[in-house]
Design a protein around this motif. Structure first.
Motif, PDB file in Angstrom:
ATOM      1  N   GLN A 165       0.829  -1.207   0.000  1.00  0.00           N
ATOM      2  CA  GLN A 165       0.000   0.000   0.000  1.00  0.00           C
ATOM      3  C   GLN A 165       0.864   1.258   0.000  1.00  0.00           C
ATOM      4  O   GLN A 165       0.562   2.242  -0.693  1.00  0.00           O
ATOM      5  CB  GLN A 165      -0.936   0.000   1.208  1.00  0.00           C
ATOM      6  N   SER A 166       1.959   1.219   0.748  1.00  0.00           N
ATOM      7  CA  SER A 166       2.858   2.375   0.807  1.00  0.00           C
ATOM      8  C   SER A 166       3.479   2.658  -0.556  1.00  0.00           C
ATOM      9  O   SER A 166       3.524   3.818  -1.002  1.00  0.00           O
ATOM     10  CB  SER A 166       3.951   2.115   1.849  1.00  0.00           C
ATOM     11  N   LEU A 167       3.952   1.612  -1.247  1.00  0.00           N
ATOM     12  CA  LEU A 167       4.559   1.816  -2.561  1.00  0.00           C
ATOM     13  C   LEU A 167       3.528   2.290  -3.579  1.00  0.00           C
ATOM     14  O   LEU A 167       3.817   3.160  -4.416  1.00  0.00           O
ATOM     15  CB  LEU A 167       5.227   0.526  -3.033  1.00  0.00           C
ATOM     16  N   LEU A 168       2.321   1.731  -3.515  1.00  0.00           N
ATOM     17  CA  LEU A 168       1.259   2.190  -4.408  1.00  0.00           C
ATOM     18  C   LEU A 168       0.945   3.667  -4.173  1.00  0.00           C
ATOM     19  O   LEU A 168       0.792   4.449  -5.118  1.00  0.00           O
ATOM     20  CB  LEU A 168      -0.013   1.373  -4.175  1.00  0.00           C
ATOM     21  N   GLY A 169       0.848   4.045  -2.897  1.00  0.00           N
ATOM     22  CA  GLY A 169       0.562   5.442  -2.583  1.00  0.00           C
ATOM     23  C   GLY A 169       1.651   6.374  -3.081  1.00  0.00           C
ATOM     24  O   GLY A 169       1.365   7.420  -3.679  1.00  0.00           O
ATOM     25  N   ASP A 170       2.922   5.993  -2.861  1.00  0.00           N
ATOM     26  CA  ASP A 170       4.038   6.823  -3.336  1.00  0.00           C
ATOM     27  C   ASP A 170       4.007   6.958  -4.854  1.00  0.00           C
ATOM     28  O   ASP A 170       4.289   8.033  -5.408  1.00  0.00           O
ATOM     29  CB  ASP A 170       5.372   6.203  -2.906  1.00  0.00           C
ATOM     30  N   THR A 171       3.677   5.866  -5.540  1.00  0.00           N
ATOM     31  CA  THR A 171       3.634   5.876  -7.002  1.00  0.00           C
ATOM     32  C   THR A 171       2.550   6.807  -7.515  1.00  0.00           C
ATOM     33  O   THR A 171       2.763   7.587  -8.450  1.00  0.00           O
ATOM     34  CB  THR A 171       3.390   4.444  -7.522  1.00  0.00           C
ATOM     35  N   LEU A 172       1.378   6.755  -6.894  1.00  0.00           N
ATOM     36  CA  LEU A 172       0.239   7.521  -7.394  1.00  0.00           C
ATOM     37  C   LEU A 172       0.284   8.989  -6.984  1.00  0.00           C
ATOM     38  O   LEU A 172      -0.280   9.842  -7.670  1.00  0.00           O
ATOM     39  CB  LEU A 172      -1.061   6.891  -6.895  1.00  0.00           C
ATOM     40  N   ARG A 173       0.951   9.301  -5.872  1.00  0.00           N
ATOM     41  CA  ARG A 173       0.995  10.694  -5.412  1.00  0.00           C
ATOM     42  C   ARG A 173       2.012  11.532  -6.174  1.00  0.00           C
ATOM     43  O   ARG A 173       1.945  12.755  -6.165  1.00  0.00           O
ATOM     44  CB  ARG A 173       1.332  10.735  -3.919  1.00  0.00           C
ATOM     45  N   ASP A 174       2.972  10.890  -6.835  1.00  0.00           N
ATOM     46  CA  ASP A 174       4.037  11.627  -7.514  1.00  0.00           C
ATOM     47  C   ASP A 174       3.483  12.304  -8.763  1.00  0.00           C
ATOM     48  O   ASP A 174       2.765  11.691  -9.550  1.00  0.00           O
ATOM     49  CB  ASP A 174       5.166  10.671  -7.900  1.00  0.00           C
ATOM     50  N   SER A 175       3.805  13.561  -8.953  1.00  0.00           N
ATOM     51  CA  SER A 175       3.251  14.324 -10.075  1.00  0.00           C
ATOM     52  C   SER A 175       3.974  14.067 -11.398  1.00  0.00           C
ATOM     53  O   SER A 175       3.456  14.420 -12.460  1.00  0.00           O
ATOM     54  CB  SER A 175       3.303  15.827  -9.760  1.00  0.00           C
ATOM     55  N   ARG A 176       5.153  13.447 -11.362  1.00  0.00           N
ATOM     56  CA  ARG A 176       5.906  13.194 -12.593  1.00  0.00           C
ATOM     57  C   ARG A 176       5.251  12.054 -13.372  1.00  0.00           C
ATOM     58  O   ARG A 176       4.964  10.997 -12.811  1.00  0.00           O
ATOM     59  CB  ARG A 176       7.360  12.861 -12.250  1.00  0.00           C
ATOM     60  N   TRP A 177       5.052  12.251 -14.673  1.00  0.00           N
ATOM     61  CA  TRP A 177       4.258  11.296 -15.435  1.00  0.00           C
ATOM     62  C   TRP A 177       4.917   9.924 -15.568  1.00  0.00           C
ATOM     63  O   TRP A 177       4.235   8.914 -15.789  1.00  0.00           O
ATOM     64  CB  TRP A 177       3.929  11.838 -16.839  1.00  0.00           C
ATOM     65  N   ASP A 178       6.256   9.873 -15.409  1.00  0.00           N
ATOM     66  CA  ASP A 178       6.921   8.576 -15.574  1.00  0.00           C
ATOM     67  C   ASP A 178       6.864   7.701 -14.325  1.00  0.00           C
ATOM     68  O   ASP A 178       7.178   6.508 -14.388  1.00  0.00           O
ATOM     69  CB  ASP A 178       8.388   8.785 -15.975  1.00  0.00           C
ATOM     70  N   MET A 179       6.435   8.255 -13.187  1.00  0.00           N
ATOM     71  CA  MET A 179       6.499   7.479 -11.954  1.00  0.00           C
ATOM     72  C   MET A 179       5.508   6.315 -11.895  1.00  0.00           C
ATOM     73  O   MET A 179       5.843   5.259 -11.334  1.00  0.00           O
ATOM     74  CB  MET A 179       6.348   8.407 -10.748  1.00  0.00           C
ATOM     75  N   PRO A 180       4.289   6.431 -12.435  1.00  0.00           N
ATOM     76  CA  PRO A 180       3.440   5.230 -12.492  1.00  0.00           C
ATOM     77  C   PRO A 180       4.067   4.108 -13.309  1.00  0.00           C
ATOM     78  O   PRO A 180       3.904   2.927 -12.993  1.00  0.00           O
ATOM     79  CB  PRO A 180       2.149   5.744 -13.151  1.00  0.00           C
ATOM     80  N   TYR A 181       4.817   4.468 -14.366  1.00  0.00           N
ATOM     81  CA  TYR A 181       5.568   3.450 -15.104  1.00  0.00           C
ATOM     82  C   TYR A 181       6.586   2.773 -14.179  1.00  0.00           C
ATOM     83  O   TYR A 181       6.670   1.556 -14.106  1.00  0.00           O
ATOM     84  CB  TYR A 181       6.381   4.098 -16.233  1.00  0.00           C
ATOM     85  N   LEU A 182       7.386   3.607 -13.518  1.00  0.00           N
ATOM     86  CA  LEU A 182       8.496   3.087 -12.735  1.00  0.00           C
ATOM     87  C   LEU A 182       8.002   2.289 -11.528  1.00  0.00           C
ATOM     88  O   LEU A 182       8.481   1.181 -11.256  1.00  0.00           O
ATOM     89  CB  LEU A 182       9.403   4.243 -12.285  1.00  0.00           C
ATOM     90  N   GLY A 183       7.037   2.857 -10.809  1.00  0.00           N
ATOM     91  CA  GLY A 183       6.534   2.178  -9.625  1.00  0.00           C
ATOM     92  C   GLY A 183       5.742   0.931  -9.950  1.00  0.00           C
ATOM     93  O   GLY A 183       5.903  -0.110  -9.303  1.00  0.00           O
ATOM     94  N   MET A 184       4.879   1.020 -10.973  1.00  0.00           N
ATOM     95  CA  MET A 184       3.997  -0.105 -11.272  1.00  0.00           C
ATOM     96  C   MET A 184       4.614  -1.058 -12.293  1.00  0.00           C
ATOM     97  O   MET A 184       4.775  -2.250 -12.029  1.00  0.00           O
ATOM     98  CB  MET A 184       2.644   0.408 -11.778  1.00  0.00           C
ATOM     99  N   GLN A 185       4.953  -0.549 -13.494  1.00  0.00           N
ATOM    100  CA  GLN A 185       5.399  -1.436 -14.567  1.00  0.00           C
ATOM    101  C   GLN A 185       6.709  -2.139 -14.243  1.00  0.00           C
ATOM    102  O   GLN A 185       6.902  -3.296 -14.624  1.00  0.00           O
ATOM    103  CB  GLN A 185       5.583  -0.652 -15.874  1.00  0.00           C
ATOM    104  N   VAL A 186       7.607  -1.445 -13.558  1.00  0.00           N
ATOM    105  CA  VAL A 186       8.925  -2.014 -13.300  1.00  0.00           C
ATOM    106  C   VAL A 186       8.973  -2.723 -11.942  1.00  0.00           C
ATOM    107  O   VAL A 186       9.347  -3.899 -11.858  1.00  0.00           O
ATOM    108  CB  VAL A 186      10.018  -0.924 -13.373  1.00  0.00           C
TER     109      VAL A 186
END
Length: 370
Positions: A165-186
């Motif tokens: 949950q913590s990693l998901l929250g960090d991924t979704l709260r970041d305003s940079r468009w590449d972070m959902p890629y990095l947090g989720m896809q990778v």
């Protein structure tokens, strides 16, 4: 029965809200796109499937041994707790561990669906928007399938793990468009692929093997998508920007490593948290499991261009540095082949059944007219 009534532990509020930041980006350029991404988008369309039909839900599952888990793989094996357990207790423990694992898969797939939708919204390029739209549908299908397996075959769920949950929250709260890629896809998808693969390749139960093989066939495309998009983008970033993303990866990898202990299950069996942590840390099976889980993440991180000294040292400390040389393309190709082989075997079995039915009907007709 409502999902809330099936949780082995109180999940708290039934809704989790993550404040969104960042911009929604539109593109008015509809003509050109990267050939590789457009080809992946076409593959994403071609490979859509229906979880109600492709999976044989009539296959029975023993909820007290849903994965065929050997005793040696159980965290409590060889401890005084195990010696005191009856066969019924051990079956209940297997049920809880399988529920915990597949519940984390379920929650992760919902997170992946939300992240894929966020990528559609925030990524600047239309070809990436096209593909991530197909991924959003894939992730919805995966959440549907894991939810059905937990409801109908195991009859129990666990809340989302705090670290996930913590990693998901960090991924979704970041305003940079590449972070959902990095947090989720990778990170999250890469770790999930390794976990799926370990269970797929070791279980002797046909239904979970089917589910995992077909989900992994989709996930192989998703990781390829993240690699393509981030490799292109990270070539443009400054060293400082790359180091920021490497720090995110380091923190995320430690969170994901610490997520995979299942101490919540042991607590449900009356074992204090500190002892549960110690037992999970000492378990030889879990040590190997946690290490192998990075087999998909480390080569992907290296491939997209995040390979600074601090990140390399973190992987040395985790004992997974050498995985950077793994052939990720070969692993993904194997995921595709295993799913296609399962399909071929199932279609061949169905064809044999149809031939048998026709032959029996002919024999019956001949008997009646003879």
């Amino acid at each position: 029965m409502p999902t809330y009534d099936l949780y082995a532990r109180n999940p708290g509020d039934s809704r989790w809200q993550v404040p969104a930041t960042g911009a929604a980006r539109f593109s008015w350029e509809y003509d050109n796109g990267r050939d590789r991404l457009l080809a992946l988008y076409q593959k994403g369309k071609d490979k859509q499937w229906d979880g109600q039909k492709r999976i044989d839900w009539d296959l029975e599952v023993d909820p007290y041994d849903p994965l065929g888990t050997p005793e040696e793989a159980m965290t409590l094996y060889g401890t005084p707790h195990w010696a005191k357990m009856t066969d019924r207790d051990k079956g209940e423990l297997r049920r809880h561990f399988a529920s915990w694992q597949f519940s984390q898969f379920l929650h992760g797939e919902q997170g992946a669906m939300v992240c894929a939708a966020r990528i559609v919204e925030s990524v600047p390029d239309l070809d990436a928007k096209f593909y991530s739209a197909t991924q959003t549908m894939d992730e919805a299908r995966h959440a549907e399938i894991y939810g059905r397996f937990l409801h109908e075959k195991i009859g129990m769920l666990y809340p989302i793990n705090d670290n996930l949950q913590s990693l998901l929250g960090d991924t979704l709260r970041d305003s940079r468009w590449d972070m959902p890629y990095l947090g989720m896809q990778v990170l999250i998808e890469g770790l999930a692929l390794a976990a799926f693969g370990m269970i797929r390749d070791t279980t002797n139960k046909p239904l979970p093997k089917q589910i995992l093989a077909y989900v992994m066939q989709d996930e192989a495309r998703h990781v390829a998508f993240g690699r393509m998009a981030l490799r292109d983008y990270y070539r443009q970033l400054t060293d400082a920007e790359l180091r920021e993303r490497e720090e995110f990866v380091i923190e995320g990898c430690y969170l994901m490593r610490d997520r995979l202990r299942g101490v919540e299950v042991l607590e449900n069996f009356g074992i204090p948290r500190a002892e549960a942590d110690e037992l999970s840390e000492r378990s030889e099976f879990l040590q190997l499991f946690r290490q192998l889980l990075f087999s998909r993440i480390v080569p992907c991180v290296k491939d997209i261009g995040l390979w600074g000294k601090r990140l390399q040292q973190a992987y040395v400390d985790m004992g997974v540095f050498e995985m950077g040389d793994s052939n990720l393309d070969q692993l993904m190709a194997q995921d595709e082949e295993i799913a296609e082989k399962l399909d071929a075997e199932r279609f061949a079995a169905e064809e044999r059944e149809r031939v048998t039915e026709v032959e029996e009907a002919i024999e019956e007709g001949q008997r009646l007219t003879g």
